[in-house]
Design a protein around this motif. Structure first.
Motif, PDB file in Angstrom:
ATOM      1  N   TRP A 160       0.561  -1.692   0.151  1.00  0.00           N
ATOM      2  CA  TRP A 160       0.095   0.145   0.114  1.00  0.00           C
ATOM      3  C   TRP A 160       0.645   0.961  -0.788  1.00  0.00           C
ATOM      4  O   TRP A 160       2.059   1.492   0.015  1.00  0.00           O
ATOM      5  N   LYS A 161       0.173   2.087  -0.524  1.00  0.00           N
ATOM      6  CA  LYS A 161       1.516   3.446  -0.275  1.00  0.00           C
ATOM      7  C   LYS A 161      -0.106   4.672   0.449  1.00  0.00           C
ATOM      8  O   LYS A 161      -1.139   4.346  -0.255  1.00  0.00           O
ATOM      9  N   ALA A 162       0.778   5.478   0.123  1.00  0.00           N
ATOM     10  CA  ALA A 162      -0.549   7.203   1.086  1.00  0.00           C
ATOM     11  C   ALA A 162       0.489   8.283   0.719  1.00  0.00           C
ATOM     12  O   ALA A 162       1.464   8.484   0.318  1.00  0.00           O
ATOM     13  N   ASP A 163      -0.535   9.414  -0.072  1.00  0.00           N
ATOM     14  CA  ASP A 163      -0.533  10.556  -0.537  1.00  0.00           C
ATOM     15  C   ASP A 163       0.191  11.331   0.607  1.00  0.00           C
ATOM     16  O   ASP A 163      -1.009  11.755   1.710  1.00  0.00           O
ATOM     17  N   VAL A 164       1.465  11.859   1.070  1.00  0.00           N
ATOM     18  CA  VAL A 164       2.283  13.223   2.205  1.00  0.00           C
ATOM     19  C   VAL A 164       2.354  14.141   1.329  1.00  0.00           C
ATOM     20  O   VAL A 164       3.256  14.899   2.048  1.00  0.00           O
ATOM     21  N   HIS A 165       2.170  14.669   0.405  1.00  0.00           N
ATOM     22  CA  HIS A 165       1.597  15.816  -0.159  1.00  0.00           C
ATOM     23  C   HIS A 165       0.876  16.692   1.030  1.00  0.00           C
ATOM     24  O   HIS A 165       0.149  16.633   1.493  1.00  0.00           O
ATOM     25  N   PRO A 166       1.685  17.980   1.573  1.00  0.00           N
ATOM     26  CA  PRO A 166       1.352  18.320   2.314  1.00  0.00           C
ATOM     27  C   PRO A 166      -0.043  19.479   2.242  1.00  0.00           C
ATOM     28  O   PRO A 166      -1.326  19.298   2.954  1.00  0.00           O
ATOM     29  N   TYR A 167      -0.208  19.911   0.722  1.00  0.00           N
ATOM     30  CA  TYR A 167      -1.474  20.255  -0.067  1.00  0.00           C
ATOM     31  C   TYR A 167      -1.012  20.476  -1.515  1.00  0.00           C
ATOM     32  O   TYR A 167       0.467  19.580  -2.087  1.00  0.00           O
ATOM     33  N   ALA A 168      -1.860  20.120  -2.562  1.00  0.00           N
ATOM     34  CA  ALA A 168      -1.596  19.250  -3.935  1.00  0.00           C
ATOM     35  C   ALA A 168      -0.012  19.902  -4.319  1.00  0.00           C
ATOM     36  O   ALA A 168       0.098  18.839  -5.101  1.00  0.00           O
ATOM     37  N   THR A 169      -0.144  21.360  -4.655  1.00  0.00           N
ATOM     38  CA  THR A 169       0.791  21.809  -5.783  1.00  0.00           C
ATOM     39  C   THR A 169       2.254  21.931  -4.613  1.00  0.00           C
ATOM     40  O   THR A 169       3.550  22.475  -4.730  1.00  0.00           O
ATOM     41  N   ALA A 170       2.245  21.308  -3.341  1.00  0.00           N
ATOM     42  CA  ALA A 170       3.010  21.884  -2.421  1.00  0.00           C
ATOM     43  C   ALA A 170       4.942  20.505  -3.218  1.00  0.00           C
ATOM     44  O   ALA A 170       4.588  19.803  -3.394  1.00  0.00           O
ATOM     45  N   PRO A 171       5.978  21.518  -3.107  1.00  0.00           N
ATOM     46  CA  PRO A 171       7.228  20.582  -3.884  1.00  0.00           C
ATOM     47  C   PRO A 171       7.663  19.791  -2.497  1.00  0.00           C
ATOM     48  O   PRO A 171       7.167  19.780  -1.096  1.00  0.00           O
ATOM     49  N   ILE A 172       8.312  18.886  -3.029  1.00  0.00           N
ATOM     50  CA  ILE A 172       8.949  17.684  -1.937  1.00  0.00           C
ATOM     51  C   ILE A 172      10.517  17.531  -2.021  1.00  0.00           C
ATOM     52  O   ILE A 172      10.470  17.301  -3.350  1.00  0.00           O
TER      53      ILE A 172
END
Length: 407
Positions: A140-152
């Protein structure tokens, strides 16, 4: 050495029969960043390497990671490491043989966490991946962007594992996920908390202690300070969660404050930044002391002594005397980039060539200068070292390998 690792491997085989086995409780593992969820970078279980024999360390094996490796974790007889080639590797900890590899959507440069039959890792694509520790299959995996356009930028975004939960701090958000997943390919957090925006890589792995998860945030409108947050491990009924407390830690001089590591030890939270090392009370956030030090990484802490890497070298500080210097590495040795301690030996990468070195923890007093008792013959070891089962594991930025050293 062979007898020791044979025993570890037999124990590991037994452990892998249960997905619920928590590697954080095992004596043959260094399963996440900083050894455990408190991130002390101290292994209390090491008995083979000590000040009398560490000078005999030699290369046991070196296995390629394609491009620059991240931090390493060791559990169930395997060493896990990510790489800038979008790959998570599992190597046999004794031989260096590659057991499996798993692929992400971008670079993997943080430290994986191995527990509950899985290896958890964050990629620069902004996703947390949970791969089966036996096979490497991503379950499994999970989206960990703090917001949609956040740089990682995951340079310091390692997952923290504790009591069946995975904690991830990225930019402006703290996430908490169930370590067992959600029964689907993509999972949502059990709860989350919002923090002031921290751009790019200015974040560090959450630390656990005193019933709380600790994380940093930016002080709005003040780049010369940093905020320290405590959130209850119990989470909250509806997200975003409210902190148990928050405290502002200002720098003593104008500078843009960047966090390098959080550590819980002895009822206190230690925060290393480019401007200072702070010691605060874990139940209130009240500052106990701070030292104006140009830190370059998280401290290693054991026995009331804080081993802090700085741009001026490795410094050993005494907690009981409000951070008084006990000893330091030679000024000519250059900056220190990492720190880890086990069985009376502290390890740190020194100098512009980032050569892994070892010091006796009791090598000096009253601010004395200490010389290393061992140094690797290959530089480029900027990643945090792991000491377990009489072996030292460290990623190498120059050779693009995971290197293992033993007697």
């Amino acid at each position: 050495m062979r007898t020791s690792w044979l025993a570890l491997l037999l124990a590991a085989c037994a452990a892998e029969t249960s997905v619920s086995t928590d590697e954080l409780t095992r004596s043959d593992a260094w399963p996440q960043l900083g050894f455990g969820p408190a991130h002390t970078s101290a292994n209390p279980n090491e008995t083979l390497l000590d000040v009398t024999n560490v000078a005999g360390l030699q290369l046991a094996w070196a296995s390629t990671t394609g491009l620059r490796p991240g931090g390493v974790s060791v559990a169930s007889g395997r060493a896990y490491v990510g790489s800038e080639n979008n790959t998570l590797y599992a190597f046999d900890a004794v031989t260096g043989r590659r057991v499996w590899r798993a692929f992400a959507g971008n670079d993997i440069f943080d430290t994986p966490a191995a527990a509950y039959g899985h290896v958890y890792v964050i990629s620069n694509d902004g996703w947390l991946y949970a791969a089966a520790s036996r096979t490497g299959v991503v379950e499994w995996k999970a989206d960990v962007h703090p917001y949609a356009t956040a740089p990682i930028d995951t340079a310091r975004f390692s997952p923290t594992v504790y009591n069946g939960m995975i904690y991830v701090a990225i930019g402006s958000r703290l996430f908490a996920f169930s370590a067992s997943g959600c029964g689907a390919a993509t999972c949502q957090p059990a709860w989350y908390a919002d923090l002031p925006i921290i751009v790019g890589s200015w974040q560090t792995a959450p630390a656990i202690g005193k019933g709380n998860v600790y994380v940093v945030g930016a002080t709005p409108g003040n780049g010369s300070a940093i905020d320290l947050y405590a959130f209850s491990l119990a989470g909250c009924a509806s997200s975003p969660c409210t902190p148990a407390w928050v405290t502002t830690l200002p720098a003593d001089y104008p500078t843009y404050v960047v966090p390098y590591g959080l550590v819980y030890h002895g009822g206190r939270i230690y925060l290393a930044t480019n401007a200072a090392l702070y010691s605060t009370y874990a139940d209130t956030g009240v500052r106990r002391w701070h030292r104006n030090l140009p830190c370059l990484g998280a401290p290693a802490i054991t026995g009331g002594v804080v081993y802090q890497p700085t741009s001026d070298g490795l410094v050993a500080l005494e907690e009981a005397n409000v951070g008084r210097t006990i000893w330091q590495s030679p000024p000519a040795a250059g900056p220190a980039f990492t720190a880890a301690v086990a069985n009376g030996v502290v390890y740190s990468s020194l100098g512009t060539d980032q050569r892994l070195s070892a010091f006796a923890v009791g090598c000096g007093s009253a601010g004395a200068t200490c010389e290393p008792i061992w140094a690797d013959d290959v530089g480029g070891s900027k990643q945090p070292p792991v000491i377990v089962g009489g072996m030292v594991f460290v990623g190498n930025d120059t050779t693009h390998e995971l290197r293992a050293l033993s007697l």
